[in-house]
Design a protein around this motif. Structure first.
Motif, PDB file in Angstrom:
ATOM      1  N   ALA A   1       0.822  -1.207   0.000  1.00 32.48           N
ATOM      2  CA  ALA A   1       0.000   0.000   0.000  1.00 32.48           C
ATOM      3  C   ALA A   1       0.858   1.259   0.000  1.00 32.48           C
ATOM      4  O   ALA A   1       0.570   2.234  -0.701  1.00 32.48           O
ATOM      5  CB  ALA A   1      -0.941  -0.006   1.198  1.00 32.48           C
ATOM      6  N   VAL A   2       1.925   1.230   0.798  1.00 33.51           N
ATOM      7  CA  VAL A   2       2.835   2.377   0.856  1.00 33.51           C
ATOM      8  C   VAL A   2       3.527   2.566  -0.492  1.00 33.51           C
ATOM      9  O   VAL A   2       3.705   3.698  -0.967  1.00 33.51           O
ATOM     10  CB  VAL A   2       3.863   2.197   1.983  1.00 33.51           C
ATOM     11  N   ALA A   3       3.889   1.465  -1.129  1.00 38.29           N
ATOM     12  CA  ALA A   3       4.530   1.550  -2.447  1.00 38.29           C
ATOM     13  C   ALA A   3       3.601   2.171  -3.482  1.00 38.29           C
ATOM     14  O   ALA A   3       4.065   2.803  -4.446  1.00 38.29           O
ATOM     15  CB  ALA A   3       4.969   0.160  -2.905  1.00 38.29           C
ATOM     16  N   GLU A   4       2.293   2.024  -3.270  1.00 39.19           N
ATOM     17  CA  GLU A   4       1.313   2.607  -4.186  1.00 39.19           C
ATOM     18  C   GLU A   4       0.941   4.033  -3.807  1.00 39.19           C
ATOM     19  O   GLU A   4       0.080   4.655  -4.437  1.00 39.19           O
ATOM     20  CB  GLU A   4       0.062   1.739  -4.236  1.00 39.19           C
ATOM     21  N   GLY A   5       1.567   4.576  -2.736  1.00 38.80           N
ATOM     22  CA  GLY A   5       1.355   5.967  -2.376  1.00 38.80           C
ATOM     23  C   GLY A   5       0.491   6.224  -1.169  1.00 38.80           C
ATOM     24  O   GLY A   5       0.235   7.384  -0.811  1.00 38.80           O
TER      25      GLY A   5
END
Length: 274
Positions: A217-221
């Protein structure tokens, strides 16, 4: 046909709010969209925006972002509900999460401030697969959640919106609590199969660890705090407590709730996954 009602829809540009807004306008109701871009603008955490947006309002749809279970939500929404009551608002509908322990404090606080509030406790939105965090996963062919593959009676947001509008414009709903679900429960694997058939693409479901979910999720912003909060909500609600469907949509609307397969076919026709 027009009415003398003016209803404030907080979160009026969001997934549920825009549906509530559209239905109200179709029924001739004067709608005020409560958002930062509204006129006047509205912001949950800016109390200076509250009185202007409540001016002349007779009903209010309370939809807190990102979720009632997040820290500070109960105090904020209850304070706004109290202000609405002081300003003469007659009807209120609070969108809440079915079986969501963290949202109970907000429900209780809002009911204390505005006893006539109708609680609309929702199961997981079917439209999460086409308008929210599952959309890109469906397009990619795999939905991911940090919980076991539990069954859930997904609610079509068109039904939820119609229930909310009915409570905001009609009598007999003040102080009531509605648990809103679809007519049957599907595991996420079964839901993926329905999405595959409707979309013409292969969709699977996979359970992953909380750490994997947050990392992705963090990698997706997504902010890490929000991602972790979602994990806690998933773990607290997708544990089997909400598997059983209810008949509350039929109780309010006089017709059965829409099926997940009907939603999926409709979403596919709009090009949601193309």
């Amino acid at each position: 046909m027009t009415t003398h009602e003016r209803i404030l829809v907080t979160g009026g540009t969001g997934m549920t709010g825009r549906r509530v807004t559209d239905l109200l306008r179709q029924r001739g109701v004067d709608v005020r969209v409560g958002s930062r871009s509204g006129a006047p603008p509205f912001e949950w955490h800016d109390t200076g925006t509250w009185d202007p947006v409540l001016e002349g309002v007779t009903g209010v749809y309370l939809c807190y972002h990102p979720d009632l279970a997040f820290p500070g939500a109960a105090e904020t929404v209850a304070a706004f509900a109290a202000r609405a009551a002081e300003r003469g608002v007659r009807r209120a509908v609070l969108l809440s999460g079915r079986g969501e322990d963290g949202a109970l404090a907000a429900e209780h606080a809002v009911r204390e401030a505005f006893p006539a509030t109708t609680l609309a406790r929702s199961s997981y939105f079917a439209q999460n697969f086409s308008e929210s965090f599952f959309t890109e996963q469906v397009r990619a062919g795999t939905t991911l959640l940090p919980v076991p593959d539990v069954a859930e009676p997904f609610i079509d947001l068109d039904d939820l919106a119609e229930v909310a509008v009915t409570a905001l414009t009609g009598d007999g709903h003040a102080g009531r609590t509605y648990d809103l679900t679809g007519p049957r429960s599907l595991t996420f694997t079964e839901a993926a199969a329905v999405l595959s058939e409707a979309s013409g693409r292969t969709v699977e479901h996979r359970s992953i660890t909380p750490e994997e979910y947050v990392e992705g999720a963090v990698a997706e912003g997504l902010p890490a705090e929000l991602a972790q909060g979602l994990v806690e909500i998933f773990q607290g609600t997708l544990d089997g407590r909400n598997t059983e469907p209810t008949d509350d949509v039929r109780r309010v609307l006089g017709r059965p709730a829409g099926d997940f397969a009907d939603y999926a076919r409709r979403a596919a026709r709009t090009g949601a996954w193309t």
